[in-house]
Design an enzyme around this catalytic site. Sequence first.
Site, PDB file in Angstrom:
ATOM      1  N   LYS A   1      -1.599 -34.379 -45.485  1.00 36.93           N
ATOM      2  CA  LYS A   1      -1.671 -35.025 -44.180  1.00 36.93           C
ATOM      3  C   LYS A   1      -0.858 -36.311 -44.175  1.00 36.93           C
ATOM      4  O   LYS A   1      -0.973 -37.134 -45.083  1.00 36.93           O
ATOM      5  CB  LYS A   1      -3.135 -35.304 -43.822  1.00 36.93           C
ATOM      6  CG  LYS A   1      -3.957 -34.030 -43.647  1.00 36.93           C
ATOM      7  CD  LYS A   1      -5.421 -34.323 -43.389  1.00 36.93           C
ATOM      8  CE  LYS A   1      -6.123 -34.808 -44.638  1.00 36.93           C
ATOM      9  NZ  LYS A   1      -7.606 -34.864 -44.458  1.00 36.93           N
TER      10      LYS A   1
ATOM     11  N   THR B   1     -11.767 -41.927 -34.257  1.00 36.74           N
ATOM     12  CA  THR B   1     -11.193 -40.978 -35.211  1.00 36.74           C
ATOM     13  C   THR B   1     -12.115 -40.671 -36.381  1.00 36.74           C
ATOM     14  O   THR B   1     -11.711 -40.004 -37.321  1.00 36.74           O
ATOM     15  CB  THR B   1      -9.855 -41.517 -35.745  1.00 36.74           C
ATOM     16  OG1 THR B   1     -10.079 -42.808 -36.350  1.00 36.74           O
ATOM     17  CG2 THR B   1      -8.839 -41.639 -34.629  1.00 36.74           C
TER      18      THR B   1
ATOM     19  N   GLY C   1     -14.264 -38.756 -38.626  1.00 31.65           N
ATOM     20  CA  GLY C   1     -14.503 -37.330 -38.810  1.00 31.65           C
ATOM     21  C   GLY C   1     -13.314 -36.429 -38.552  1.00 31.65           C
ATOM     22  O   GLY C   1     -13.458 -35.210 -38.551  1.00 31.65           O
ATOM     23  N   THR C   2     -12.134 -36.992 -38.362  1.00 34.23           N
ATOM     24  CA  THR C   2     -10.979 -36.134 -38.068  1.00 34.23           C
ATOM     25  C   THR C   2     -10.625 -35.229 -39.238  1.00 34.23           C
ATOM     26  O   THR C   2     -10.226 -34.083 -39.044  1.00 34.23           O
ATOM     27  CB  THR C   2      -9.752 -36.969 -37.672  1.00 34.23           C
ATOM     28  OG1 THR C   2      -9.527 -37.973 -38.672  1.00 34.23           O
ATOM     29  CG2 THR C   2      -9.951 -37.625 -36.323  1.00 34.23           C
ATOM     30  N   GLY C   3     -10.770 -35.721 -40.481  1.00 32.76           N
ATOM     31  CA  GLY C   3     -10.469 -34.887 -41.641  1.00 32.76           C
ATOM     32  C   GLY C   3     -11.424 -33.714 -41.755  1.00 32.76           C
ATOM     33  O   GLY C   3     -11.012 -32.584 -42.050  1.00 32.76           O
ATOM     34  N   CYS C   4     -12.710 -33.976 -41.514  1.00 33.48           N
ATOM     35  CA  CYS C   4     -13.714 -32.908 -41.523  1.00 33.48           C
ATOM     36  C   CYS C   4     -13.374 -31.856 -40.472  1.00 33.48           C
ATOM     37  O   CYS C   4     -13.440 -30.641 -40.718  1.00 33.48           O
ATOM     38  CB  CYS C   4     -15.099 -33.465 -41.217  1.00 33.48           C
ATOM     39  SG  CYS C   4     -15.664 -34.790 -42.291  1.00 33.48           S
TER      40      CYS C   4
END
Length: 272
Positions: free
Chosen positions: A173, A204, A206-209
């Site tokens: 990412k 933002t 929790g965007t990775g989850c």
Amino acid sequence: MKTALSIAGSDSSGGAGIQADIKTMTMNGVYAMTAITALTAQNTTGVTGISEVTPEFLKQQIDAIFTDIRPDAVKIGMVSSAALIRTIAECLRSYEADNIVVDPVMVATSGAKLIDDDAVATLKQELLPLAALITPNIPEAEVLAEMSVQSEADMIAAAKRINELYGCAVLLKGGHSLNDANDLLYENGHYRWFYGRRIQNPNTHGTGCTLSSAIASNLAKGFDMTAAVQRGKEYISGALEAMLDLGKGSGPMNHAFSLNGEFAQEAEPTEA
């Protein structure tokens, strides 16, 4: 309906972890199941308490899922101890789990370490070789590839090295002041850029989850890796553009967003 299992910690504010994964998997058209690694007391401003489950109880949760409703994909989020990581790996090997997506939550975007060295070593040795895809951010890629990542050329080199070390596809990412939300997929000796734009949304958390869960959902539905990543990127971009404002803190993002206002399962998967 296809099924997906999230193995991760609980976020009491609903913005990340298990809660984000359930919402994301549901909105991407798969049946969501969970094995919880830890309970947390947290909100959009911070974490005030963590209670980790025992390896024995985590194994019981995973056994309960695989012996009844076998998941078509497995997403693994933050796991803070070597013992729990080892338990997950042993279970997934035993059940020959498919479409494993690991979000290797090790280093915060600030550069702060989130798990200890023993857990990182166990993650590398036991879990990453089982993955179909891992989704590191740049600081995490630096740990996994054991190199500095300062340019897009470095991203390609790091993704290639991670792929060679662990035998899985890598979605590295972007961001972190390196590029404008452009992500790199490296798979089978080839790479592809997924170009994005920086969306000015403070919510933002929790965007990775959410991204890794969306990708796992689409792998569960039969999309190939490239299509699953593309659909996951579209989902997270749409969620950020929705600009849900939930409170005075940094705020969890709007996870209840579906592609083009429709459930994603209505699209037919591409040939794998």
